[in-house]
Design a protein around this motif. Structure first.
Motif, PDB file in Angstrom:
ATOM      1  N   VAL A  60     -52.308 -42.076   2.289  1.00 11.30           N
ATOM      2  CA  VAL A  60     -53.275 -42.017   1.182  1.00 11.30           C
ATOM      3  C   VAL A  60     -54.528 -41.301   1.666  1.00 11.30           C
ATOM      4  O   VAL A  60     -54.822 -41.281   2.861  1.00 11.30           O
ATOM      5  N   ILE A  61     -55.255 -40.714   0.708  1.00  8.08           N
ATOM      6  CA  ILE A  61     -56.461 -39.967   1.094  1.00  8.08           C
ATOM      7  C   ILE A  61     -57.597 -40.942   1.368  1.00  8.08           C
ATOM      8  O   ILE A  61     -57.945 -41.762   0.516  1.00  8.08           O
ATOM      9  N   LYS A  62     -58.129 -40.866   2.598  1.00  8.90           N
ATOM     10  CA  LYS A  62     -59.213 -41.787   2.953  1.00  8.90           C
ATOM     11  C   LYS A  62     -60.570 -41.132   2.727  1.00  8.90           C
ATOM     12  O   LYS A  62     -61.512 -41.761   2.286  1.00  8.90           O
ATOM     13  N   THR A  63     -60.694 -39.843   3.055  1.00  9.30           N
ATOM     14  CA  THR A  63     -61.960 -39.135   2.846  1.00  9.30           C
ATOM     15  C   THR A  63     -61.708 -37.948   1.929  1.00  9.30           C
ATOM     16  O   THR A  63     -60.867 -37.100   2.237  1.00  9.30           O
ATOM     17  N   PHE A 119     -64.606 -28.593   7.112  1.00  8.68           N
ATOM     18  CA  PHE A 119     -64.398 -28.920   5.693  1.00  8.68           C
ATOM     19  C   PHE A 119     -65.627 -29.708   5.241  1.00  8.68           C
ATOM     20  O   PHE A 119     -66.000 -30.691   5.899  1.00  8.68           O
ATOM     21  N   ASP A 120     -66.250 -29.268   4.182  1.00  9.12           N
ATOM     22  CA  ASP A 120     -67.481 -29.898   3.675  1.00  9.12           C
ATOM     23  C   ASP A 120     -68.499 -30.108   4.792  1.00  9.12           C
ATOM     24  O   ASP A 120     -69.154 -31.156   4.896  1.00  9.12           O
ATOM     25  N   GLY A 121     -68.598 -29.161   5.683  1.00  7.07           N
ATOM     26  CA  GLY A 121     -69.613 -29.212   6.735  1.00  7.07           C
ATOM     27  C   GLY A 121     -69.260 -30.087   7.923  1.00  7.07           C
ATOM     28  O   GLY A 121     -70.030 -30.189   8.877  1.00  7.07           O
ATOM     29  N   LYS A 122     -68.088 -30.719   7.862  1.00 10.63           N
ATOM     30  CA  LYS A 122     -67.703 -31.566   8.998  1.00 10.63           C
ATOM     31  C   LYS A 122     -66.509 -30.947   9.718  1.00 10.63           C
ATOM     32  O   LYS A 122     -65.618 -30.378   9.073  1.00 10.63           O
ATOM     33  N   GLU A 123     -66.500 -31.095  11.021  1.00 13.29           N
ATOM     34  CA  GLU A 123     -65.406 -30.513  11.799  1.00 13.29           C
ATOM     35  C   GLU A 123     -64.053 -31.132  11.421  1.00 13.29           C
ATOM     36  O   GLU A 123     -64.002 -32.328  11.109  1.00 13.29           O
ATOM     37  N   ALA A 124     -63.010 -30.317  11.478  1.00 14.14           N
ATOM     38  CA  ALA A 124     -61.681 -30.783  11.056  1.00 14.14           C
ATOM     39  C   ALA A 124     -61.241 -32.042  11.787  1.00 14.14           C
ATOM     40  O   ALA A 124     -60.635 -32.935  11.198  1.00 14.14           O
ATOM     41  N   ASP A 149     -55.428 -36.386   5.741  1.00 15.16           N
ATOM     42  CA  ASP A 149     -56.443 -36.149   4.713  1.00 15.16           C
ATOM     43  C   ASP A 149     -56.590 -34.658   4.437  1.00 15.16           C
ATOM     44  O   ASP A 149     -56.723 -34.235   3.290  1.00 15.16           O
ATOM     45  N   ILE A 150     -56.568 -33.873   5.498  1.00 13.99           N
ATOM     46  CA  ILE A 150     -56.710 -32.425   5.305  1.00 13.99           C
ATOM     47  C   ILE A 150     -55.458 -31.874   4.629  1.00 13.99           C
ATOM     48  O   ILE A 150     -55.535 -31.216   3.599  1.00 13.99           O
TER      49      ILE A 150
END
Ligand SMILES: Nc1ncnc2c1ncn2[C@@H]1O[C@H](COP(=O)(O)OP(=O)(O)OP(=O)(O)O)[C@@H](O)[C@H]1O
Length: 613
Positions: A357-360, A427-432, A439-440
């Motif tokens: 499931v998508i957490k972030t 992604f959205d300014g945060k490192e992968a 999630d990615i």
């Protein structure tokens, strides 16, 4: 002798390489043996039953001897009843117990090994599918496939048959020799002096003959290749008037086949004589000597019969060991290869569907910052050299450049198939690496150049984008992807089977299925790897329309081969040999007269014009 099932006859198994069996290799395969742990109670019970059935098997020669002696009015053993009927009944009783025990030992052995094997297979497969892409780059699918099929079958064979057979033959050997000694020490001594030498000789002789016949087979295969080559290239043979040359080549090969076969025949004949004379001779000798003992009243007829039967048991057990041992060696080799996969480190992907499931959430801002990358399998070639670009949420960014410039590699890095040597993908300014891998991948979808459809229905293929989607959702996605119309035209509609054994779909149709899949997935970031082979204009319009629907409201990275499709892109990144050489909108880039984009555009325009002429 070892049973025929030990080598199930399949070529791949027969050719499995052997490995040395020593403490070190046994320690290494200990991990596989630990798969028996959950079933240990049954496994131990099966081994106990195996011992029991082997030991009861050992009782029969004694029963037969006792019966024969009883027929002559003698009592062979004081612990057995004296009458024929009583011995016969007892023998049947033991036989019944043995049958009962054998049933359970076979069933339990198979149950334990099948379950343990299924666990090993499952774990191997689970590990395989979660291994990083780099693992697959270095191996062929066929080789991996054979690990799951041939190697595991060999392990299974060993667990179900070889292992049990080894124990059984050991019991028969030790028990047989013990009983032989009890019956007649002198005869046993005579037998044990002869038998091992003869058996070792027979085994090596047998191996040598097998080697010869394999050589003959190989040579024959060679001559078949000559026929195949000649017939395939018959036009060449005729054009060069080389019929005589080919005939000579074939004839020479055939002569060699005959030579090896004849040489083999001589040894085969010698082997047959050896078996007849020495092995049967040994038996005749023992019986001869035994008969002398009988006539001297040193041995009863019943005892001689018992003795002969035990000698057969012992001889068969000795003869079966080389093959059983070779099988064990193959199983150790197979286990090591399977363990190699099990010991690899997989990606951080769970195989439990519930955990997927998508957490972030990702809104869709993507950035490459000074990314440098070389494929792990080709370290010396830096494919991406200091790549930096951004795609804001909802933007359409096109990546263009000559073949081999690194476009697909960028897509692979977005999907986290590989990781840069230096620099970051954000992604959205945060490192992968601050996101869970799933999630990615759950929020990035790719419509690849060449769409792979799995064997199954169209419905199942679309639902691959979102497992568990309702039929209505799937149809809605297909409608948006311009796919509903062609799907409905099939007699079986969405239940039409596609893939290798099903209906073949055209390139444009497959792409629209892939678009429907991606729509269903509803990703924040979309990667479109545009098909290089051009579709006909109607198909192209349908695909393009579907793509426009798909791209709406999400970040799209378009790997473009036809520049006409990306004029409206918010940003075009031009790549050349792993470097970004230009960035801008179509208008900006076309204005740069020295630019690569303008050059590529002109080239395509001219080619298109030529086609139209
Ligand atoms: N799995 C791989 N392992 C090693 N090298 C690879 C791998 N995939 C691609 N390459 C190399 O990386 C370079 C870039 O390849 P890439 O597929 O990214 O180019 P591309 O721009 O997408 O080309 P095309 O337009 O032909 O699809 C090429 O030199 C290619 O040989």
């Amino acid at each position: 002798m070892a049973r025929g099932t030990l080598n199930s006859g399949s070529k791949s198994e027969a050719e499995l390489p052997k490995a040395k069996i020593n403490l070190d290799s046994l320690r290494r395969i200990g991990k596989l043996i630990s798969y028996l742990k959950p079933h240990r109670a049954k496994f131990i019970a099966a081994i106990v039953f195996l011992f029991l059935s082997s030991i009861t098997g050992l009782a029969f020669p004694s029963f037969l001897g006792a019966l024969i002696d009883a027929a002559q009015g003698k009592q062979k053993y004081s612990f057995l009843p004296p009458t024929i009927n009583a011995i016969g009944t007892l023998a049947f009783g033991v036989l019944f117990i043995q049958a009962f025990i054998s049933f359970f030992r076979v069933v339990w052995f198979v149950q334990v090994s099948e379950r343990a094997l299924a666990d090993i297979r499952r774990d191997t497969y689970f590990k395989l599918v979660t291994l990083p892409m780099n693992f697959f780059a270095n191996r062929r699918v066929g080789e991996l496939n054979s690990r799951i099929s041939a190697d595991l079958s060999q392990i299974q064979d060993t667990m179900t048959t070889t292992f049990a057979e080894m124990i059984r033959q050991l019991v028969l050997l030790v028990g047989g020799i013990t009983f032989l000694t009890i019956v007649s020490f002198k005869l046993t001594l005579a037998l044990l002096l002869m038998l091992p030498v003869l058996i070792v000789f027979a085994v090596f002789f047998g191996r040598f003959i097998r080697k010869l016949s394999r050589q003959a087979q190989d040579k024959l295969a060679e001559s078949n290749t000559i026929i195949e080559e000649t017939l395939q290239g018959i036009a060449n043979v005729k054009a060069f008037v080389n019929e005589a040359f080919e005939a000579g080549r074939y004839d020479k090969n055939l002569r060699e086949v005959v030579k090896i076969a004849v040489k083999g025949a001589v040894f085969r004949g010698m082997f047959a004589s050896f078996i007849v004379f020495c092995l049967f001779g040994a038996i005749v000798g023992v019986i001869w000597y035994g008969s002398i003992l009988v006539s001297n009243h040193e041995l009863s007829v019943g005892s001689l019969t018992t003795f002969i039967l035990y000698s057969i048991f012992v001889g068969a057990a000795m003869g079966s060991f080389p093959e059983l041992y070779a099988n064990m060696q193959k199983a150790v080799g197979a286990s090591e290869r399977v363990l190699e996969i099990l010991d690899e480190t997989g990606e951080d992907v769970s195989i439990n569907a519930e955990e997927n499931v998508i957490k972030t959430k990702i809104t869709g801002n993507l950035a490459f910052n000074n990314v440098v990358f070389a494929y792990p399998s080709r370290q010396e070639l830096t494919v991406l050299k200091d790549i930096s670009f951004t795609a804001d949420a909802g933007q359409k960014v096109a990546i263009v450049g000559p073949s081999g410039s690194g476009k697909s590699t960028m897509a692979a890095l977005i999907l986290q198939f590989y990781h840069p040597q230096s620099g970051t993908v954000q992604f959205d300014g945060k490192e992968a690496n601050q996101y869970a891998l799933t999630d990615i991948r759950n929020q990035v979808a790719i419509v690849p150049q060449d769409v792979l459809l799995f064997g199954g229905t169209i419905l199942e293929n679309i639902s691959y984008g979102k497992l568990g989607a309702s039929k209505d959702e799937i149809i809605a996605a297909a409608k948006k992807a311009n796919a509903d119309q062609f799907i409905s035209s099939f007699p079986e509609g969405y239940d039409t089977v596609v893939g290798e054994r099903g209906v073949k779909l055209s390139g444009g149709q497959r792409q629209r299925i892939a678009i429907a899949r991606a729509l269903l997935k509803n990703p924040a970031i979309l990667i479109l790897d545009e098909a290089t082979s051009s579709l006909d204009s109607e198909s192209e319009r349908l695909v393009q329309e579907a793509l426009e629907v798909l791209m709406k409201g999400r970040t799209s990275i378009v790997i473009a081969h036809r520049l006409s499709t990306i004029r409206e892109a918010d940003k075009i990144v031009v790549l050349e040999k792993g470097n970004i050489v230009e960035t801008g909108t179509h208008q900006q880039l076309i204005a740069n007269e020295q630019g690569l984009y303008r050059y590529l555009s002109q080239l395509q325009f001219e080619t298109a014009a030529k086609v139209l002429e």
